[in-house]
Design a protein around this motif. Structure first.
Motif, PDB file in Angstrom:
ATOM      1  N   THR A 189       9.245  24.744   0.033  1.00 48.82           N
ATOM      2  CA  THR A 189      10.155  25.439   0.931  1.00 48.82           C
ATOM      3  C   THR A 189       9.300  26.469   1.657  1.00 48.82           C
ATOM      4  N   VAL A 190       9.447  26.523   2.984  1.00 48.30           N
ATOM      5  CA  VAL A 190       8.546  27.360   3.776  1.00 48.30           C
ATOM      6  C   VAL A 190       9.336  28.308   4.656  1.00 48.30           C
ATOM      7  N   VAL A 191       8.756  29.475   4.847  1.00 50.68           N
ATOM      8  CA  VAL A 191       9.275  30.458   5.792  1.00 50.68           C
ATOM      9  C   VAL A 191       8.132  30.769   6.750  1.00 50.68           C
ATOM     10  N   PHE A 192       8.433  30.853   8.026  1.00 49.52           N
ATOM     11  CA  PHE A 192       7.411  31.144   9.022  1.00 49.52           C
ATOM     12  C   PHE A 192       7.509  32.606   9.432  1.00 49.52           C
ATOM     13  N   VAL A 193       6.395  33.291   9.326  1.00 52.41           N
ATOM     14  CA  VAL A 193       6.301  34.675   9.785  1.00 52.41           C
ATOM     15  C   VAL A 193       5.587  34.624  11.126  1.00 52.41           C
ATOM     16  N   GLU A 194       6.292  35.017  12.193  1.00 56.40           N
ATOM     17  CA  GLU A 194       5.712  34.931  13.537  1.00 56.40           C
ATOM     18  C   GLU A 194       5.005  36.236  13.879  1.00 56.40           C
ATOM     19  N   LEU A 195       3.720  36.119  14.186  1.00 59.31           N
ATOM     20  CA  LEU A 195       2.935  37.263  14.619  1.00 59.31           C
ATOM     21  C   LEU A 195       2.519  37.020  16.066  1.00 59.31           C
ATOM     22  N   PRO A 196       2.110  38.068  16.774  1.00 60.20           N
ATOM     23  CA  PRO A 196       1.768  37.868  18.190  1.00 60.20           C
ATOM     24  C   PRO A 196       0.680  36.828  18.420  1.00 60.20           C
ATOM     25  N   ASN A 197      -0.281  36.702  17.516  1.00 62.34           N
ATOM     26  CA  ASN A 197      -1.396  35.793  17.770  1.00 62.34           C
ATOM     27  C   ASN A 197      -1.478  34.606  16.826  1.00 62.34           C
ATOM     28  N   THR A 198      -0.636  34.553  15.812  1.00 66.22           N
ATOM     29  CA  THR A 198      -0.671  33.417  14.893  1.00 66.22           C
ATOM     30  C   THR A 198       0.586  33.481  14.033  1.00 66.22           C
ATOM     31  N   ARG A 199       0.642  32.709  12.998  1.00 62.56           N
ATOM     32  CA  ARG A 199       1.759  32.841  12.067  1.00 62.56           C
ATOM     33  C   ARG A 199       1.277  32.703  10.636  1.00 62.56           C
ATOM     34  N   ILE A 200       2.086  33.222   9.775  1.00 67.11           N
ATOM     35  CA  ILE A 200       1.852  33.130   8.349  1.00 67.11           C
ATOM     36  C   ILE A 200       2.938  32.231   7.789  1.00 67.11           C
ATOM     37  N   GLU A 201       2.561  31.330   6.923  1.00 65.74           N
ATOM     38  CA  GLU A 201       3.547  30.488   6.253  1.00 65.74           C
ATOM     39  C   GLU A 201       3.606  30.892   4.787  1.00 65.74           C
ATOM     40  N   LEU A 202       4.795  31.213   4.341  1.00 68.41           N
ATOM     41  CA  LEU A 202       5.010  31.531   2.933  1.00 68.41           C
ATOM     42  C   LEU A 202       5.554  30.282   2.279  1.00 68.41           C
ATOM     43  N   LEU A 203       4.826  29.758   1.292  1.00 72.13           N
ATOM     44  CA  LEU A 203       5.171  28.482   0.661  1.00 72.13           C
ATOM     45  C   LEU A 203       5.638  28.715  -0.766  1.00 72.13           C
ATOM     46  N   GLN A 204       6.807  28.186  -1.060  1.00 72.65           N
ATOM     47  CA  GLN A 204       7.304  28.213  -2.438  1.00 72.65           C
ATOM     48  C   GLN A 204       7.399  26.775  -2.921  1.00 72.65           C
ATOM     49  N   PRO A 205       6.957  26.508  -4.157  1.00 72.60           N
ATOM     50  CA  PRO A 205       6.998  25.114  -4.626  1.00 72.60           C
ATOM     51  C   PRO A 205       8.424  24.570  -4.680  1.00 72.60           C
ATOM     52  N   LEU A 206       8.512  23.280  -4.392  1.00 71.99           N
ATOM     53  CA  LEU A 206       9.796  22.576  -4.446  1.00 71.99           C
ATOM     54  C   LEU A 206       9.574  21.308  -5.268  1.00 71.99           C
ATOM     55  N   GLY A 207      10.205  21.244  -6.428  1.00 72.07           N
ATOM     56  CA  GLY A 207      10.080  20.045  -7.255  1.00 72.07           C
ATOM     57  C   GLY A 207       8.847  20.073  -8.150  1.00 72.07           C
ATOM     58  N   GLU A 208       8.820  19.098  -9.073  1.00 73.44           N
ATOM     59  CA  GLU A 208       7.766  19.034 -10.094  1.00 73.44           C
ATOM     60  C   GLU A 208       6.403  18.676  -9.502  1.00 73.44           C
ATOM     61  N   GLN A 209       6.418  17.890  -8.432  1.00 74.33           N
ATOM     62  CA  GLN A 209       5.169  17.357  -7.878  1.00 74.33           C
ATOM     63  C   GLN A 209       4.628  18.221  -6.750  1.00 74.33           C
ATOM     64  N   SER A 210       5.099  19.452  -6.660  1.00 74.01           N
ATOM     65  CA  SER A 210       4.672  20.284  -5.537  1.00 74.01           C
ATOM     66  C   SER A 210       3.159  20.453  -5.513  1.00 74.01           C
ATOM     67  N   PRO A 211       2.546  20.294  -4.337  1.00 72.73           N
ATOM     68  CA  PRO A 211       1.094  20.464  -4.251  1.00 72.73           C
ATOM     69  C   PRO A 211       0.638  21.897  -4.535  1.00 72.73           C
ATOM     70  N   ILE A 212       1.556  22.853  -4.504  1.00 67.35           N
ATOM     71  CA  ILE A 212       1.143  24.231  -4.785  1.00 67.35           C
ATOM     72  C   ILE A 212       1.512  24.688  -6.194  1.00 67.35           C
ATOM     73  N   GLY A 213       2.101  23.774  -6.991  1.00 64.83           N
ATOM     74  CA  GLY A 213       2.476  24.142  -8.355  1.00 64.83           C
ATOM     75  C   GLY A 213       1.297  24.583  -9.198  1.00 64.83           C
ATOM     76  N   ARG A 214       0.225  23.805  -9.147  1.00 62.87           N
ATOM     77  CA  ARG A 214      -0.953  24.112  -9.967  1.00 62.87           C
ATOM     78  C   ARG A 214      -1.651  25.384  -9.470  1.00 62.87           C
ATOM     79  N   PHE A 215      -1.649  25.563  -8.155  1.00 60.54           N
ATOM     80  CA  PHE A 215      -2.239  26.778  -7.582  1.00 60.54           C
ATOM     81  C   PHE A 215      -1.527  28.010  -8.134  1.00 60.54           C
ATOM     82  N   LEU A 216      -0.205  27.946  -8.220  1.00 62.42           N
ATOM     83  CA  LEU A 216       0.544  29.108  -8.711  1.00 62.42           C
ATOM     84  C   LEU A 216       0.386  29.292 -10.221  1.00 62.42           C
TER      85      LEU A 216
END
Ligand code: CO
Length: 134
Positions: free
Chosen positions: A42-69
């Motif tokens: 699940t992602v939220v986009f933070v809009e900045l004047p020159n780029t954006r930040i994406e905040l990623l929260q894992p969704l489900g067991e197979q989330s690619p960011i699960g192990r990172f967290l």
């Protein structure tokens, strides 16, 4: 070859808390959460004047960011995304130079509906790099 910084992605264990930090503490413009089951986030986009930040929260067991967290329970910077004009050319160029493209080595459709690929962090200064066709 690389162009603009498209986004910086930060993996977070608690998206609501992260939204509050960026919106209320840092005073940034933050989107509504977008659920991306095919990407396991699940992602939220933070809009900045020159780029954006994406905040990623894992969704489900197979989330690619699960192990990172698991390794970074407080969250942390997950990857940088640079724009390229032609992802196939970029992939061919980088693999010819010995860089490793993650997954099956082929571009796939990313979270913005555009072709992306990910490069092995060990080949890029310890940082996971995403390339997105602009
Ligand atoms: Co990304």
């Amino acid at each position: 070859m690389i162009g603009k910084l498209n986004h910086v992605a930060i993996a977070v264990p608690d998206l609501d808390a992260a939204v509050s930090i960026y919106r209320d503490t840092l005073g940034a413009e933050v989107s509504e959460p977008v659920i991306l089951p095919e990407h396991g986030v699940t992602v939220v986009f933070v809009e900045l004047p020159n780029t954006r930040i994406e905040l990623l929260q894992p969704l489900g067991e197979q989330s690619p960011i699960g192990r990172f967290l698991e390794k970074n329970p407080a969250g942390g910077m997950h990857h940088l995304c640079y724009e390229v004009e032609d992802i196939e050319t970029a992939a061919a160029h980088l693999t010819a130079l010995g860089a490793r493209v993650l997954g099956n080595g082929r571009p796939r459709i990313g979270a913005h509906g555009k072709p992306v690929l990910f490069l092995h962090p060990k080949d890029f200064c310890g940082t996971l790099v995403e390339l997105e066709q602009a």
